[in-house]
Design a protein around this motif. Structure first.
Motif, PDB file in Angstrom:
ATOM      1  N   GLY A  59       0.812  -1.215   0.000  1.00  0.00           N
ATOM      2  CA  GLY A  59       0.000   0.000   0.000  1.00  0.00           C
ATOM      3  C   GLY A  59       0.842   1.260   0.000  1.00  0.00           C
ATOM      4  N   ASN A  60       2.153   1.110   0.086  1.00  0.00           N
ATOM      5  CA  ASN A  60       3.080   2.246   0.065  1.00  0.00           C
ATOM      6  C   ASN A  60       3.988   2.145  -1.153  1.00  0.00           C
ATOM      7  N   VAL A  61       4.622   3.250  -1.481  1.00  0.00           N
ATOM      8  CA  VAL A  61       5.686   3.235  -2.480  1.00  0.00           C
ATOM      9  C   VAL A  61       7.017   3.178  -1.742  1.00  0.00           C
ATOM     10  N   PRO A  62       8.088   2.721  -2.392  1.00  0.00           N
ATOM     11  CA  PRO A  62       9.361   2.557  -1.680  1.00  0.00           C
ATOM     12  C   PRO A  62       9.875   3.843  -1.050  1.00  0.00           C
ATOM     13  N   PHE A  63       9.680   4.964  -1.738  1.00  0.00           N
ATOM     14  CA  PHE A  63      10.196   6.233  -1.240  1.00  0.00           C
ATOM     15  C   PHE A  63       9.094   7.268  -1.308  1.00  0.00           C
ATOM     16  N   ILE A  82      11.309  12.551  -2.072  1.00  0.00           N
ATOM     17  CA  ILE A  82      11.095  11.369  -2.909  1.00  0.00           C
ATOM     18  C   ILE A  82      12.285  11.164  -3.840  1.00  0.00           C
ATOM     19  N   ILE A  83      12.741  12.240  -4.444  1.00  0.00           N
ATOM     20  CA  ILE A  83      13.892  12.142  -5.333  1.00  0.00           C
ATOM     21  C   ILE A  83      15.119  11.657  -4.568  1.00  0.00           C
ATOM     22  N   HIS A  84      15.324  12.217  -3.388  1.00  0.00           N
ATOM     23  CA  HIS A  84      16.475  11.817  -2.575  1.00  0.00           C
ATOM     24  C   HIS A  84      16.420  10.322  -2.278  1.00  0.00           C
ATOM     25  N   GLY A  85      15.223   9.797  -2.016  1.00  0.00           N
ATOM     26  CA  GLY A  85      15.100   8.367  -1.755  1.00  0.00           C
ATOM     27  C   GLY A  85      15.469   7.531  -2.953  1.00  0.00           C
ATOM     28  N   HIS A  86      14.938   7.880  -4.121  1.00  0.00           N
ATOM     29  CA  HIS A  86      15.258   7.126  -5.334  1.00  0.00           C
ATOM     30  C   HIS A  86      16.756   7.127  -5.618  1.00  0.00           C
ATOM     31  N   LEU A  87      17.411   8.240  -5.347  1.00  0.00           N
ATOM     32  CA  LEU A  87      18.812   8.381  -5.722  1.00  0.00           C
ATOM     33  C   LEU A  87      19.785   7.880  -4.666  1.00  0.00           C
ATOM     34  N   ASN A  88      19.366   7.828  -3.399  1.00  0.00           N
ATOM     35  CA  ASN A  88      20.353   7.614  -2.345  1.00  0.00           C
ATOM     36  C   ASN A  88      20.001   6.571  -1.294  1.00  0.00           C
ATOM     37  N   GLN A  89      18.741   6.266  -1.089  1.00  0.00           N
ATOM     38  CA  GLN A  89      18.363   5.409   0.020  1.00  0.00           C
ATOM     39  C   GLN A  89      18.077   3.983  -0.436  1.00  0.00           C
ATOM     40  N   ALA A  90      18.376   3.033   0.443  1.00  0.00           N
ATOM     41  CA  ALA A  90      17.972   1.646   0.197  1.00  0.00           C
ATOM     42  C   ALA A  90      16.474   1.514   0.469  1.00  0.00           C
ATOM     43  N   PRO A  91      15.761   0.707  -0.290  1.00  0.00           N
ATOM     44  CA  PRO A  91      14.317   0.576  -0.066  1.00  0.00           C
ATOM     45  C   PRO A  91      14.039  -0.114   1.263  1.00  0.00           C
ATOM     46  N   PRO A  92      12.980   0.266   1.957  1.00  0.00           N
ATOM     47  CA  PRO A  92      12.631  -0.423   3.202  1.00  0.00           C
ATOM     48  C   PRO A  92      12.184  -1.849   2.911  1.00  0.00           C
ATOM     49  N   PRO A  93      12.390  -2.772   3.821  1.00  0.00           N
ATOM     50  CA  PRO A  93      11.985  -4.168   3.588  1.00  0.00           C
ATOM     51  C   PRO A  93      10.472  -4.321   3.633  1.00  0.00           C
ATOM     52  N   VAL A  94       9.909  -4.981   2.626  1.00  0.00           N
ATOM     53  CA  VAL A  94       8.460  -5.188   2.613  1.00  0.00           C
ATOM     54  C   VAL A  94       8.030  -6.114   3.740  1.00  0.00           C
ATOM     55  N   SER A  95       8.928  -6.999   4.188  1.00  0.00           N
ATOM     56  CA  SER A  95       8.575  -7.913   5.276  1.00  0.00           C
ATOM     57  C   SER A  95       8.303  -7.172   6.574  1.00  0.00           C
ATOM     58  N   ALA A  96       8.814  -5.944   6.686  1.00  0.00           N
ATOM     59  CA  ALA A  96       8.562  -5.145   7.881  1.00  0.00           C
ATOM     60  C   ALA A  96       7.289  -4.320   7.755  1.00  0.00           C
ATOM     61  N   LEU A  97       6.745  -4.254   6.542  1.00  0.00           N
ATOM     62  CA  LEU A  97       5.562  -3.429   6.309  1.00  0.00           C
ATOM     63  C   LEU A  97       4.279  -4.244   6.200  1.00  0.00           C
ATOM     64  N   ARG A  98       4.414  -5.556   5.967  1.00  0.00           N
ATOM     65  CA  ARG A  98       3.220  -6.407   5.886  1.00  0.00           C
ATOM     66  C   ARG A  98       3.539  -7.756   6.488  1.00  0.00           C
ATOM     67  N   ALA A  99       2.785  -8.116   7.470  1.00  0.00           N
ATOM     68  CA  ALA A  99       3.003  -9.388   8.152  1.00  0.00           C
ATOM     69  C   ALA A  99       2.798 -10.544   7.180  1.00  0.00           C
ATOM     70  N   GLY A 100       3.664 -11.549   7.287  1.00  0.00           N
ATOM     71  CA  GLY A 100       3.538 -12.749   6.482  1.00  0.00           C
ATOM     72  C   GLY A 100       4.383 -12.764   5.235  1.00  0.00           C
ATOM     73  N   LEU A 101       4.940 -11.629   4.851  1.00  0.00           N
ATOM     74  CA  LEU A 101       5.819 -11.619   3.677  1.00  0.00           C
ATOM     75  C   LEU A 101       7.196 -12.120   4.080  1.00  0.00           C
ATOM     76  N   PRO A 102       7.781 -13.047   3.313  1.00  0.00           N
ATOM     77  CA  PRO A 102       9.100 -13.577   3.679  1.00  0.00           C
ATOM     78  C   PRO A 102      10.194 -12.535   3.462  1.00  0.00           C
ATOM     79  N   SER A 103      11.202 -12.580   4.310  1.00  0.00           N
ATOM     80  CA  SER A 103      12.302 -11.623   4.183  1.00  0.00           C
ATOM     81  C   SER A 103      13.106 -11.867   2.900  1.00  0.00           C
ATOM     82  N   ALA A 104      12.989 -13.063   2.305  1.00  0.00           N
ATOM     83  CA  ALA A 104      13.667 -13.308   1.038  1.00  0.00           C
ATOM     84  C   ALA A 104      13.165 -12.363  -0.053  1.00  0.00           C
ATOM     85  N   LEU A 105      11.924 -11.913   0.081  1.00  0.00           N
ATOM     86  CA  LEU A 105      11.370 -10.994  -0.909  1.00  0.00           C
ATOM     87  C   LEU A 105      12.048  -9.629  -0.828  1.00  0.00           C
ATOM     88  N   ASP A 106      12.558  -9.276   0.355  1.00  0.00           N
ATOM     89  CA  ASP A 106      13.270  -8.007   0.495  1.00  0.00           C
ATOM     90  C   ASP A 106      14.488  -7.971  -0.414  1.00  0.00           C
TER      91      ASP A 106
END
Length: 591
Positions: free
Chosen positions: A208-212, A220-244
């Motif tokens: 339900g969110n965008v990475p940045f 938003i631009i700073h995120g695309h250019l410089n930040q690592a994306p947050p792990p989806v496993s931390a944003l939705r219960a049940g998603l495996p960390s391998a997907l990160d």
């Protein structure tokens, strides 16, 4: 606006389906077949813009060559009453942006992404990039109990080998939250740019969110250019960390760090979801040592990039990894409640192109959110030349009397310490630059019009602005200022002597030279030819006549005291013409 029952190009209008930046889409009936079609019309206010019209007409050519079950087909196109139109398949269903992630099973999200990936790979094999992949351009239709997926709106797509100005214009129209780093920095694009946008789309469908995301486009631009994306496993219960790890690779800052194709990305995500224990093999390095893994992003990450001689795809461009590092799997741990903050950026490397955008690139993508057509309509490009052309400009008209230039004596010379030199440069241009800490090698602060400024010593040059910065020679210290939203970026550099500054000017590429008198002071501006569309570049030379003595040359033509500093200013516009950049420069307090 067309009304229900009205005929257009032989089609009977049913109702308007929606409006976009280039026109309107109507539901219409075919005149001879029992079929509903989607009729796309170019807006009448854009008829006079040759580039917009050319891009609209090209859309029909692009889609016509893409016969694929996951791409919306076109049936016909033409011009009616001077208005171009395209008739295409009507998809009776919502687009993916209307899906509620909380009610969308992860496997269903991956099915949508997988079918979209097939459409993209098919287009890529035929030399076509989409360049605007996002949930709103993925249409869903239920047919005979099965849901079909269609990729729509190739309106800003281009052929990979097309070198026309449509390429440059289109690079500004990608949606901000799904745009790849290459799109934001004006770099050449290939199929991996679409893959990045597709990964952002999967991220949105899963969480339900965008990475940045941020309140301001700069964030938003700073995120695309410089930040690592947050792990989806931390944003939705049940998603495996391998997907990160899979998403981190598809969202790599460098295109070389991503998967070979959109289909490979979708397959890797499917494997990570269904078989997390065996997913570590999908993040192994490419053959030949190309980068392919994610930066570890907190305890939820399952793999660490350690490819021999590889590049961390989420690091600052140019950073290399130790050849002794290898991929390793980690034991699963409970995900944190909040996304893990990104690691601090690595030190800048010389001429880093992606980081060169930062705040200044905000203007590149803000304007598309309110419509690029208005900007394109006022373009009046100046003809370029292969070598310097000298002109003289009249002073700025003014109803007030020109103030007499103020005499200011230059400091004796350039201090050896970078901090003291930066402070001297600040004092020379106090209304443009913040004050520096004379005891620190680097300083930062807010400059003119809210620009974010940082000082640099010669050993650590400022990042490239993304506009193709010229080599400014053997300068001693520089203040680099990323313009606030809607304002140009600018850079002041100080040299030990006028001879060093003149050598930098002599090395500039083709330019148009003009002498400008503002507030009683005379300056020489060098408009650099062959600048990218809407990214003009300007170098300003400061003379002894600007009220500061001694500087430049003596009356006999010889150089002034070799110990006296000299200065140049380099300005770059974003979504502006040469004249607009010059107008901004005239109003800036550079005297």
């Amino acid at each position: 606006m067309l009304r229900s029952g009205e005929l257009f190009a032989g089609y009977e209008i049913e109702r308007e389906l929606g409006r976009g930046g280039m026109g309107s889409v109507y539901l219409a009936r075919h005149p001879r077949l029992p079929r509903l079609i989607a009729l796309k019309l170019l807006g009448r206010d854009l008829f006079g813009d040759a580039e917009i019209r050319g891009r609209f007409e090209r859309e029909g050519d692009l889609i016509a060559r893409l016969d694929h079950p996951n791409i919306v087909p076109i049936y016909d196109r033409g011009i009616d009453d001077a208005q171009p139109w395209i008739a295409m398949r009507y998809v009776d269903g919502p687009d993916a942006s209307r899906l509620e992630p909380a009610n969308l099973p992860p496997r269903e999200a991956l099915r949508i992404i997988t079918e979209t990936a097939r459409a993209l790979d098919f287009a890529h094999r035929r030399g076509v990039l989409h360049r605007d992949v996002k949930p709103a351009n993925i249409l869903l239709e239920r047919v005979d109990g099965e849901e079909r997926v269609f990729l729509a709106d190739f309106g800003i797509a281009r052929l990979r080998d097309d070198a026309s100005k449509l390429t440059q214009t289109g690079s500004f129209t990608a949606t901000l939250t799904y745009a790849s780093p290459e799109q934001l920095s004006g770099q050449p694009l290939d199929s991996r740019s679409d893959q990045y946008s597709l990964a952002c789309t999967l991220f949105r469908l899963l969480t339900g969110n965008v990475p940045f995301d941020a309140e301001h486009p700069v964030g938003i631009i700073h995120g695309h250019l410089n930040q690592a994306p947050p792990p989806v496993s931390a944003l939705r219960a049940g998603l495996p960390s391998a997907l990160d790890a899979v998403l981190a690779r598809a969202l790599a800052k460098h295109p070389e760090g991503r998967f070979d194709s959109c289909g490979d990305f979708a397959a890797a995500a499917q494997q990570a979801l269904e078989n997390p224990a065996g997913a570590t093999q999908i993040v192994t390095p490419y053959a030949g040592g190309s980068p392919s893994g994610p930066r570890q992003s907190g305890p939820a990450a399952t793999a660490v990039l350690n490819a021999a001689g590889g590049v961390d795809p989420n690091s600052v461009p140019g950073a290399r990894l130790s050849p002794t590092m290898q991929y390793t799997a980690q034991a699963p741990v409970p995900p944190p409640r909040q996304p893990v903050p990104p690691p601090p950026p690595r030190p800048r490397k010389k001429r880093s192109r992606l980081r060169g955008c930062l705040l200044g690139a905000a203007a590149v993508v803000v304007l598309p959110l309110v419509g690029i057509a208005g900007c394109l309509a006022v373009l009046d490009r100046t003809s370029t030349s292969n070598g310097p052309a000298t002109t003289t400009e009249a002073p700025v008209p003014s109803t007030e009397e020109e103030p007499a230039p103020t005499e200011v004596t230059e400091p004796a010379g350039v201090p050896e310490h970078a901090g003291a030199a930066a402070q001297q440069l600040s004092e020379r241009f106090p209304q443009m630059l913040p004050q520096a800490d004379p005891n620190s090698d680097t300083s930062s602060g807010i400059g003119y019009q809210g620009a974010a400024c940082t000082s640099y010593a010669r050993s650590t040059p400022p990042p490239d602005t993304g506009s193709g910065d010229p080599d400014l020679g053997e300068w001693e210290v520089a203040w680099n200022c990323a313009g606030g939203v809607g304002h140009p970026a600018y850079r002041f550099v100080m040299y030990r002597s006028a001879a060093d500054a003149e050598a930098a000017i002599a090395a500039l590429p083709g330019y148009s030279r003009s002498d400008v008198k503002v507030h009683g002071n005379v300056y020489t501006n060098y408009r650099i030819n062959d600048s990218a569309l809407l990214r003009p570049r300007l170098v300003t030379e400061f003379h002894a006549q600007d009220g500061r003595k001694p500087a430049g040359k003596k009356p006999d033509g010889k150089h002034a005291d070799a110990e006296q500093p000299a200065f140049l200013m380099y300005s770059t516009g974003f979504l502006a013409t040469d004249d607009q950049l010059l107008e901004w420069w005239r109003s800036a307090p550079v005297n």
